[in-house]
Design a protein around this motif. Structure first.
Motif, mmCIF file in Angstrom:
data_model
loop_
_atom_site.group_PDB
_atom_site.id
_atom_site.type_symbol
_atom_site.label_atom_id
_atom_site.label_comp_id
_atom_site.label_asym_id
_atom_site.label_seq_id
_atom_site.Cartn_x
_atom_site.Cartn_y
_atom_site.Cartn_z
ATOM 1 N N ALA A 28 -71.506 -17.522 -68.577
ATOM 2 C CA ALA A 28 -70.648 -16.338 -68.502
ATOM 3 C C ALA A 28 -69.468 -16.500 -69.454
ATOM 4 O O ALA A 28 -68.739 -17.497 -69.385
ATOM 5 C CB ALA A 28 -70.147 -16.128 -67.078
ATOM 6 N N LEU A 29 -69.302 -15.550 -70.351
ATOM 7 C CA LEU A 29 -68.112 -15.467 -71.192
ATOM 8 C C LEU A 29 -67.176 -14.473 -70.517
ATOM 9 O O LEU A 29 -67.413 -13.252 -70.565
ATOM 10 C CB LEU A 29 -68.458 -15.008 -72.608
ATOM 11 N N VAL A 30 -66.135 -14.979 -69.859
ATOM 12 C CA VAL A 30 -65.251 -14.150 -69.040
ATOM 13 C C VAL A 30 -63.979 -13.840 -69.837
ATOM 14 O O VAL A 30 -63.298 -14.752 -70.322
ATOM 15 C CB VAL A 30 -64.902 -14.848 -67.723
ATOM 16 N N ILE A 31 -63.661 -12.561 -69.944
ATOM 17 C CA ILE A 31 -62.505 -12.096 -70.720
ATOM 18 C C ILE A 31 -61.571 -11.337 -69.787
ATOM 19 O O ILE A 31 -62.022 -10.639 -68.869
ATOM 20 C CB ILE A 31 -62.966 -11.190 -71.877
ATOM 21 N N ARG A 32 -60.273 -11.470 -70.014
ATOM 22 C CA ARG A 32 -59.288 -10.699 -69.258
ATOM 23 C C ARG A 32 -58.142 -10.292 -70.176
ATOM 24 O O ARG A 32 -57.954 -10.870 -71.259
ATOM 25 C CB ARG A 32 -58.742 -11.508 -68.079
ATOM 26 N N VAL A 33 -57.373 -9.313 -69.744
ATOM 27 C CA VAL A 33 -56.164 -8.889 -70.447
ATOM 28 C C VAL A 33 -55.003 -9.032 -69.474
ATOM 29 O O VAL A 33 -55.045 -8.493 -68.359
ATOM 30 C CB VAL A 33 -56.267 -7.435 -70.943
ATOM 31 N N THR A 34 -53.986 -9.770 -69.871
ATOM 32 C CA THR A 34 -52.800 -9.948 -69.021
ATOM 33 C C THR A 34 -51.664 -9.099 -69.585
ATOM 34 O O THR A 34 -51.368 -9.148 -70.780
ATOM 35 C CB THR A 34 -52.371 -11.417 -68.966
ATOM 36 N N PRO A 35 -51.011 -8.297 -68.743
ATOM 37 C CA PRO A 35 -49.910 -7.444 -69.218
ATOM 38 C C PRO A 35 -48.677 -8.268 -69.543
ATOM 39 O O PRO A 35 -48.567 -9.431 -69.137
ATOM 40 C CB PRO A 35 -49.658 -6.515 -68.033
ATOM 41 N N PRO A 36 -47.727 -7.708 -70.276
ATOM 42 C CA PRO A 36 -46.476 -8.430 -70.555
ATOM 43 C C PRO A 36 -45.745 -8.752 -69.250
ATOM 44 O O PRO A 36 -45.852 -8.022 -68.253
ATOM 45 C CB PRO A 36 -45.674 -7.439 -71.410
ATOM 46 N N ARG A 37 -44.999 -9.836 -69.246
ATOM 47 C CA ARG A 37 -44.275 -10.247 -68.038
ATOM 48 C C ARG A 37 -43.253 -9.190 -67.612
ATOM 49 O O ARG A 37 -42.968 -9.035 -66.419
ATOM 50 C CB ARG A 37 -43.576 -11.576 -68.280
ATOM 51 N N SER A 38 -42.702 -8.485 -68.573
ATOM 52 C CA SER A 38 -41.678 -7.485 -68.261
ATOM 53 C C SER A 38 -42.269 -6.149 -67.817
ATOM 54 O O SER A 38 -41.516 -5.217 -67.500
ATOM 55 C CB SER A 38 -40.791 -7.261 -69.489
ATOM 56 N N PHE A 39 -43.592 -6.050 -67.771
ATOM 57 C CA PHE A 39 -44.206 -4.770 -67.425
ATOM 58 C C PHE A 39 -43.987 -4.480 -65.947
ATOM 59 O O PHE A 39 -44.068 -5.374 -65.105
ATOM 60 C CB PHE A 39 -45.707 -4.805 -67.738
ATOM 61 N N PRO A 40 -43.688 -3.201 -65.600
ATOM 62 C CA PRO A 40 -43.453 -2.856 -64.184
ATOM 63 C C PRO A 40 -44.682 -3.153 -63.320
ATOM 64 O O PRO A 40 -45.793 -3.339 -63.822
ATOM 65 C CB PRO A 40 -43.153 -1.354 -64.234
ATOM 66 N N GLN A 41 -44.468 -3.215 -62.034
ATOM 67 C CA GLN A 41 -45.567 -3.477 -61.115
ATOM 68 C C GLN A 41 -46.647 -2.411 -61.256
ATOM 69 O O GLN A 41 -46.374 -1.217 -61.329
ATOM 70 C CB GLN A 41 -45.062 -3.514 -59.667
ATOM 71 N N ILE A 42 -47.891 -2.899 -61.300
ATOM 72 C CA ILE A 42 -49.021 -2.009 -61.551
ATOM 73 C C ILE A 42 -49.682 -1.649 -60.225
ATOM 74 O O ILE A 42 -50.117 -2.544 -59.483
ATOM 75 C CB ILE A 42 -50.043 -2.687 -62.483
ATOM 76 N N PRO A 43 -49.770 -0.377 -59.881
ATOM 77 C CA PRO A 43 -50.425 0.002 -58.619
ATOM 78 C C PRO A 43 -51.923 -0.267 -58.691
ATOM 79 O O PRO A 43 -52.537 -0.180 -59.752
ATOM 80 C CB PRO A 43 -50.129 1.503 -58.504
ATOM 81 N N SER A 44 -52.492 -0.614 -57.562
ATOM 82 C CA SER A 44 -53.928 -0.879 -57.501
ATOM 83 C C SER A 44 -54.702 0.423 -57.629
ATOM 84 O O SER A 44 -54.278 1.477 -57.151
ATOM 85 C CB SER A 44 -54.288 -1.585 -56.196
ATOM 86 N N ARG A 45 -55.861 0.333 -58.264
ATOM 87 C CA ARG A 45 -56.709 1.501 -58.470
ATOM 88 C C ARG A 45 -57.818 1.515 -57.416
ATOM 89 O O ARG A 45 -58.369 0.470 -57.058
ATOM 90 C CB ARG A 45 -57.337 1.476 -59.867
ATOM 91 N N GLN A 46 -58.156 2.693 -56.954
ATOM 92 C CA GLN A 46 -59.221 2.827 -55.974
ATOM 93 C C GLN A 46 -60.598 2.782 -56.645
ATOM 94 O O GLN A 46 -61.531 2.197 -56.127
ATOM 95 C CB GLN A 46 -59.059 4.145 -55.201
ATOM 96 N N ALA A 47 -60.703 3.416 -57.800
ATOM 97 C CA ALA A 47 -61.983 3.489 -58.505
ATOM 98 C C ALA A 47 -61.995 2.491 -59.659
ATOM 99 O O ALA A 47 -60.967 2.250 -60.302
ATOM 100 C CB ALA A 47 -62.223 4.902 -59.021
ATOM 101 N N GLN A 48 -63.154 1.919 -59.914
ATOM 102 C CA GLN A 48 -63.300 0.986 -61.024
ATOM 103 C C GLN A 48 -63.330 1.757 -62.335
ATOM 104 O O GLN A 48 -64.136 2.674 -62.500
ATOM 105 C CB GLN A 48 -64.584 0.174 -60.854
ATOM 106 N N PRO A 49 -62.461 1.414 -63.296
ATOM 107 C CA PRO A 49 -62.444 2.181 -64.548
ATOM 108 C C PRO A 49 -63.662 1.864 -65.409
ATOM 109 O O PRO A 49 -64.226 0.770 -65.340
ATOM 110 C CB PRO A 49 -61.149 1.710 -65.222
ATOM 111 N N SER A 50 -64.049 2.812 -66.228
ATOM 112 C CA SER A 50 -65.083 2.545 -67.225
ATOM 113 C C SER A 50 -64.475 1.703 -68.347
ATOM 114 O O SER A 50 -63.254 1.494 -68.399
ATOM 115 C CB SER A 50 -65.621 3.858 -67.792
ATOM 116 N N LEU A 51 -65.322 1.236 -69.238
ATOM 117 C CA LEU A 51 -64.837 0.407 -70.337
ATOM 118 C C LEU A 51 -63.847 1.182 -71.194
ATOM 119 O O LEU A 51 -62.780 0.653 -71.570
ATOM 120 C CB LEU A 51 -66.026 -0.072 -71.167
#
Length: 420
Positions: free
Chosen positions: A41-64
């Protein structure tokens, strides 16, 4: 003259993953004589900037497409990362088998999570997900992840390409959530989330492997010494990776003492992380999708060395500072092939390597023309078989020539001492 702005990695990653999802991989069918398969498995993620405001959780899984339009993904300072593992005791790990690496090496070799397909697995994708869960505790079946697609299959061989061990299938997964997920790696395994940007302008090195380890059994020490003296070592191109991790909190007093000592050591005392062999080839397969259509040569985001030690095998360029988007798959193929420490061995490999060079050039033409008609052509298998066939012929010639020279020297010495 204005200075060119740096290329943003995340838009290129979005383009790459979209291409991977829409591009059918080259599938290698397992022969009846060797049905074993494996997956990583080649696992990729994107981490937001540390100063970014709190991100609300999403109910639906986004498309690519929706994922790469999210505010925290497109925010300046967001970092795209890929997961590598460092195993202290690789044991029967598939990458260790393929690379024939030595556990006592002072270098730290990294790979991807994965392993052999077991009875009951529903396919390569299931194998990659199961092995990742068992090895590091990340559940790729959760809604936090999506499987983007599969890269080309690869063959794992031994005995200088003479015996097929198994077929390896790489799968690409993307983490859809912004928060780093807790993992529970197996003992002796450490996780390394490295910025993809660090792979685009890399530092190159080599990894030396004792050739006798691939030609002689471990018990035959005399034979191994003889083969090493006759043939020397093999040198594989390797990509140097930054070690951004720090020792985790230890539990025992002894481990705490060792952790404090390690923290006190200067940076150069840490093991150097090296990516090579099959893992390097699969990484370059991924990076080959990260050049947009129409991207000029001068604007290529991938930087390869021009030094002779790692960029040329049998007259075929592996890495070049003038790399075009159309031929970026050739390095991913040839990066798993070695050079030898004795120049005459490399010369004879070149002599017998005409068919190998034709295969590599055929693959380059295939990528240039974006031909879909040959997607089922096993370019990696053809290159593997022809390259190692040239090696075997070259080694026979080299050993015979050396034996003749030794015998001639012995006869001449005997004549000089006793009959002159």
């Amino acid at each position: 003259m204005s200075q060119r702005r740096p290329v943003s990695v995340i838009p290129l990653l979005a383009e790459a993953l979209t291409k991977i999802r829409s591009t059918p991989p080259r599938i290698i069918t397992s022969p009846p004589t060797q049905p074993r398969r494996a997956a990583v498995a080649l696992v990729i993620r994107v981490t937001p900037p540390r100063s970014f405001p709190q991100i609300p959780s999403r109910q639906a899984q986004p498309s690519l497409q929706e994922f790469f339009q999210l505010d925290w993904v497109t925010a300046p300072g967001a970092v795209a990362e890929i997961l590598f593992l460092k195993r202290e005791n690789p044991g029967e790990d598939i990458t260790a088998i393929a690379n024939n690496r030595v556990n006592q090496s002072p270098e730290a070799h990294v790979a991807f999570p994965g392993g052999r397909t077991e009875e009951g697995d529903e396919g390569g994708r299931y194998t990659a997900m199961r092995q990742t869960w068992e090895e590091i505790g990340l559940d790729l079946a959760e809604r936090d992840f999506t499987c983007v697609g599969q890269l080309d299959d690869r063959e794992i061989t031994t005995s200088l390409g003479k015996r097929l061990l198994m077929i390896l299938s790489p799968f690409v997964f993307l983490q859809l959530s912004p928060v780093p997920l807790a993992a529970d790696p197996a003992e002796g395994t450490t996780l390394h989330w490295l910025p993809i940007s660090s792979l685009l302008n890399p530092k190159w090195s080599t990894v030396s492997v004792d050739c006798s380890s691939r030609l002689a059994p471990r018990q035959s020490l005399l034979l191994r010494y003889a083969i090493r003296a006759l043939i020397g070592d093999m040198s594989f191109p390797a990509l140097l990776l930054p070690d951004l991790t720090r020792p985790e909190q230890a539990k025992s007093k002894k481990e705490k003492s060792e952790a404090r000592l390690e923290k006190a050591l200067p940076p150069q005392s840490y093991k150097q992380l090296k990516l090579w062999g099959l893992s390097l080839g699969m990484t370059l397969d991924l990076l080959s999708f990260m050049v947009m259509d129409g991207h000029s040569t001068s604007g290529s985001i991938l930087k390869f060395p021009d030094h002779a030690d790692a960029d040329d095998v049998m007259g075929v360029k592996l890495f070049s500072g003038d790399v075009r988007a159309a031929v970026l798959r050739a390095p991913s193929l040839t990066s798993v092939f070695p050079r030898f420490s004795y120049p005459d061995v490399n010369f004879w490999i070149w002599v017998f390597g005409k068919r190998y060079r034709e295969v590599v050039r055929g693959w380059e033409v295939s990528v240039k023309t974006r031909g879909a008609g040959d997607r089922r052509v096993n370019w990696t298998g053809a290159a593997l078989s022809t390259f190692y066939a040239a090696i075997r012929k070259a080694l026979v010639v080299v050993i015979v020539v050396r034996a003749v020279l030794v015998l001639t020297g012995a006869v001449f010495s005997t004549w000089w001492v006793f009959f002159r």
